[in-house]
Every structure is written in structure tokens, then in C-alpha cells.
Enzyme design. Sequence first.
Site, PDB file in Angstrom:
ATOM      1  N   HIS A   4     -80.836  78.872   5.645  1.00  0.00           N
ATOM      2  CA  HIS A   4     -81.091  79.462   4.335  1.00  0.00           C
ATOM      3  C   HIS A   4     -80.916  80.979   4.391  1.00  0.00           C
ATOM      4  CE1 HIS A   4     -82.854  80.526   0.583  1.00  0.00           C
ATOM      5  NE2 HIS A   4     -84.082  80.715   1.011  1.00  0.00           N
ATOM      6  N   CYS A  21     -84.522  84.312  -3.495  1.00  0.00           N
ATOM      7  CA  CYS A  21     -83.789  83.141  -3.000  1.00  0.00           C
ATOM      8  C   CYS A  21     -83.014  82.434  -4.097  1.00  0.00           C
ATOM      9  CB  CYS A  21     -84.751  82.167  -2.338  1.00  0.00           C
ATOM     10  SG  CYS A  21     -85.680  82.940  -1.006  1.00  0.00           S
ATOM     11  N   CYS A  61     -86.633  77.440  -5.715  1.00  0.00           N
ATOM     12  CA  CYS A  61     -87.771  78.339  -5.784  1.00  0.00           C
ATOM     13  C   CYS A  61     -87.356  79.693  -5.240  1.00  0.00           C
ATOM     14  CB  CYS A  61     -88.934  77.784  -4.973  1.00  0.00           C
ATOM     15  SG  CYS A  61     -88.504  77.475  -3.247  1.00  0.00           S
TER      16      CYS A  61
END
Lengths: 294, 422
Positions: free
Chosen positions: B377, B89, B408
Site C-alpha cells: 500500500h 490514502c 478509507c
Amino acid sequence: MSVPPAAGAADRPVQHLDAMPGMAAAFARALAPSRRDEARLPRHAVQVSGYRQDPARLAEYSRVCGFTLRDHVPPTWLHVLTFPLHVHVLGDRSSTVRLAGAVHVSNSMTLHRPVGVQESLDIAVHAQNLRPHRRGALVDLVGTITVAGDVVWEGVSTYLASGMSTPGEPEEAERPPWEPLVPHATWRLPGDLGRRYRRVSHDPNPIHTSRIAAKAFGFARPIIHGMWTHARALAALENRLPASYRVHVDFLKPILLPGPVGFASTAREHAIDATVTSRDGSRPLLRLQVTEAP
Amino acid sequence: MTHNAVVVGGNRTPFAKAGGPFAQASNHDLLTAALDGLVARFGLAGERIGEVAAGAVLKHPKDFNLTREAVLSSALSPATPACDLQQACGTGLETTIYIANKIRLGQIESGIAGGVDSTSDAPITVSDPLRRTLLKANSARSAMDRIKPFASVRPSHLKPQAPSVTEPRTGLSMGEHQALTTERWGISREEQDELAAASHHHLAAAWDDGFFDDLVTPYLRVAGDAILRADTSVEKLAKLRPAFGGEHGTMTAGNSTALSDGAATALLASEEWAAAHHMPVLAKVVDAEVAAVDHPGGDDLLLGPVAAAGRMLERQGLTLDDFDLIEIHEAFASTVLTTLKAWDDEDYCRGLGLDGKLGTIDRARLNVTGSSLAVGHPFAATGARIVPTLAKLLHQRGAGSKGLISMCAAGGQGVVAILEAV
């Protein structure tokens, strides 16, 4: 080069259809041999208004032909949307020319401005310009797509109705000279490509999917739809295409499935030339030229 | 010789829920759409850019050169090189760091950082035993040898394998990991729902203000972020059932990010290149850091960015008070809340080898135009969404305004960066 499209002559009667007609029945009818050998065309145009494009079908069309899925649709997609009306016009009683069995020899289209997938289209098609050819008669099917009254796309598909006659002397078609070339790409066309293209084009012509049908028309194996090859060649140029342009193709030889073909393109100052060839580049199969919109 | 690497601007597709309006679009299509919009916005057609770096977390094997292929489909000069880069990510921020570093070293003058993910078009693969069988058969020399390996195939091997966001070493999904963290740090359901509601409200207000008009280009009939629920509220979110952490869990579909489709890009350049091309200059990339925690050893999976931020601030001699704006990627509402708590925890920070705690922040500076809970996301795209957004916000506040990004990533990793308006 083909004749520039004369969008819907003012005195041409227009038949308005409520929805895009299906093609299967018209094809079945067209497979019955025509008893007439004198080519005659219907005078009227057919039109479907407010046509909504299907984004899922566009996505599948883009995957099959090699286009990136964008908000702006390829002009060959717009041709696919006009195709049921080609079949419908020539399926009219007043027509002695049948689309099944006719050979698509060349195609020209002009994208006047980028067309969005969300735009609602008015699609009209008529037949015109019947003229003699040494192997039969040539006819142009002219498609016009308008959005809110503005012409956004025009296409001229030239078909050869083999064995049919029309008065006059055939024009001497001048073939541009051919020099063998070294392809800079090889496309490996899989055996199921005809079936995959049928799913997105909705063109039921079995010559693209069935070995038996292909044999009946004199081909050892199914042949890929010329408009797939056209689309694939255009997709190979997608990063060089301007916002509006004209694209002309000559279909020179059928491409048997499965099999490899070669591809080469050359960008010139105001044009891009591209050729689909035999794998080794010795024989041209399709020639394409992109030029500025007139 | 070093240069300033500046953010010129960005472009992304709207983000949408997996299986939604972008279900038919591949990573290639989405990334090309984001690039096309960037090219149109900054007049880059035919321009040779120094390098384009982007990536996807869920990637088809055929997309081994995803970014280069998207460049070739775009109107950028075909002489523009590209590379694929992936850090879960954190990808969209890591590509920004990669491009910014090359610009700062003078290796390139301009670059595009990006990321894309389509959870709708995720690769489905065969099971590991079947894959090994196929490979064995493929390398066999005789017909008999080719057939033999298939004798060991069991029906269960034939089940297609969808990718999961499960940590290979712990077998826990990201949500399950975060549920452990949420419990350990004592994060309440109310705090999480408040943060989620604020994210939606901030994003909705920013869209209403036209803030995203020069950051987002519509794609496939979608004009704005499709996950956004402007009318959500803490009361509405409170009604949702727990999704992670068992029946008494506090994490729901409302305070966790949805699986999403989308692509984002950021245009970076040296100040010289930007000036020569009459481009706007929003903010410079000041510094960046990555860190990782030992989650297989029991550390909190998504707190990697804490050590990264601590080390970067110490190196820069900055404190949290020096930042006008802070962007913490909202993987889950509780990730943001535990990050804030960890920053203010003396023991935890010293345990990471830092000199002490980082302190607290004014929440009015946090994710002021919403973040991943409301936007969505698409894993690799998020960093490249945040960079131009923050750069624009800092630019509006005036030269010298500083912003901190904290993201993160899977594998217990964290990526952080500092932008400063110029």
C-alpha cells in the site's frame, strides 16, 4: 566531428581482465610527467566480461546528473563504466600518452538499443587514431559494450595530449560559427558537485575536487568533469530522446565550481542541438547534438 | 453537455516493501516509471493528454509540482498539464474522480489519474522549534538579529523529524486507531488472518493467470509485487505477534499493510476520444462520494467510507446486491471486516443519516484478485491500482457489470466510487 568507432579490429590483441581495475594508482602514476614527447599508443584492447551494473550507484549517478531513475540507463552512464579501462589502456608501459593532464576535447556515443540496468555487459576499450594537433596530439579511446554478442553501445572519447607530437600535419579544426543566445535555463553548480560526481564516476582526478590541484593545472578553482556537464545536458533532453541515438559533444571551455551556467536547446526535425553557455549566453562552454543512430 | 468517462486501462510499478528494491527511487522516479509504462502500453508518446492528476502522501517540499515534473520526464507531450492532489490514502481514487468529472463535463477529453508513495525516500524535516528559529533568522535584518534566535535552540530541537502516520488530533497511529475499532466491533484474530491469507492467495492466482501482465510494468529488476507471499496460510499468520492493541491485540504485521513503495496510473477518456484513438474501453465511472467521521470525537477512524457508500447507493438507487464485484481497500484486515459489519448494522447506518443498513455481500465478490495486504500500500498509489484492476475485471464479466470501490483514508475520511463495464 570525430571518427566513427571501429569496434575491435580483428587483429587487435585483447587483454582480458577479471574485474574492473581501480583508477587511483594509475592516476598517481600518470601525474608523474612523461619524459617522452613522441606520442605512442598500446595496440591491444582491454576487456572486462560479464560486468554487473550496481543499481544503487546508478541511482546516485542519476540524482547527481539530473536523470530520472529508469530501467534503461543513460548512455553517459555506460561511458562512466568504460572509463577505468581508458585509464588502464593508457597506463600500459607501451603508452607514452597519460590520461591525467590530457584534455577531453570531444565525445561521441551511439546507443544502439535501450540498455537495462539488469543486463550483464562485456566492456572493451582500445586506443586508436593518433593524429597531430596544433597543441599536441589527439587520440581516440574507443569503448564498445556488447550484450550476448550484440553491440549495444559504442563511444569515442577524443583526448588532446598537450605538448606531445606525432608525425603529420594538424588538421584545420573548423569551429561552427557562434552566435550569442538567450539561455532558457540556469544551472547553479554547487561547490561540492565535483565531489558528488567523483563518488558516482569513481574518477579520482583531483582537478575536479581540489583547489590546489586545479591551480596546478592553471585553473583558479576546481572544474566540473566534462562528462557531468554532458550527462546533465542529456538529462535536460530526457523526454525527447528516442530509443536509440547518437550523441556528440564538444567540450569548449572548462566550467569552474561553484558557479552558474546557461543552457539552451533546439529540437530540429532529425536532431536536437543543445548548448551549455556562460550564464548570460555570450560564450559557449559545451555543444551537444543528438542525431539518429547510424 | 455531459460525456461518459471511461477507464481505458492502467499501469503501475510492482509494489515493494519500504527499504527494499525501490529504496533508491524517489517519488519522481516511481511516478515517471508508471507513466512511462502507460505511455508505452497505449502508444501515448508525444500525445497531449487533457490533464494528469496524481499525488503523494509523503512529499518533499521540493516536489511541489511532482506530477507536472514527472510528466516532463515522461514521453507525453510537454504540453500536457498536470496537478498534484492529495487526500491521504484516498488520493489515487480522488484523482480518478477529479479526472473523470472533468471528462464528464467536457472540460478535457483524456486524462491520467495516479498516485505514488515512497516510504523509503520519505522527507525528513527539522523540528518545529528549529524550523521557526531558522525562519526567524532568515528574515532578520542585522547579523546580530540573525544569531539571536539560535540562543533558544535546545539539543532536542536538533533531532530530525521523520514523518509518521499519526493522527494530529488524537496522537494515535492508524494501527492504534484501528485496534480500538477492532475491539469495539469484536473482530477476531482468525477472521483477520483468513482475510489476509485470502488476499495473498487471490493475488498469487491472478499473477499466475497473467492477469497483471497488461497492468504492471517491471521496474528496477522487480517484475512482480514483492510483498506477495503466495505460500502464506492462516496457520503461518497465526504465529505472528500482535503489532497493535497491546499484548492481547489481534492485529499483526501479517494482517496489516506493510509500508510500501510504488506508483500507479489509470488512463481515462471520453468514449469519443477512446474510439477516435482506437483504445479499449473497460468501464465507465458512474458515481463517487467522499465522507468523513468525527474521529477526534471518538468515531472509528477508518469507517468514513460507510457513510460515503450509503449516500452514493441511495442517490443511485442501488443496493449492495447490484454489484458483481466489490473492492474494499485492505488498510488492515480488520478495516475490511468492520466495514462489512458496519454495512450490515441498522443502528450504525441510521446514525450516519442513512435510511437503513446497506446489508451483506457475497464474500466471493470481494477483492477477487487480492488487495493491499498482499499487494502492499504505497498510500497515494492504491486507488489508482484498484481502478484499472476493477475495470478490467468488470470488463471480463461483460457490459453492465457493476463494481464498488471503498477506501478509507487518514483524517477519518472515506472515498467510494462505482464503475460499470461498457
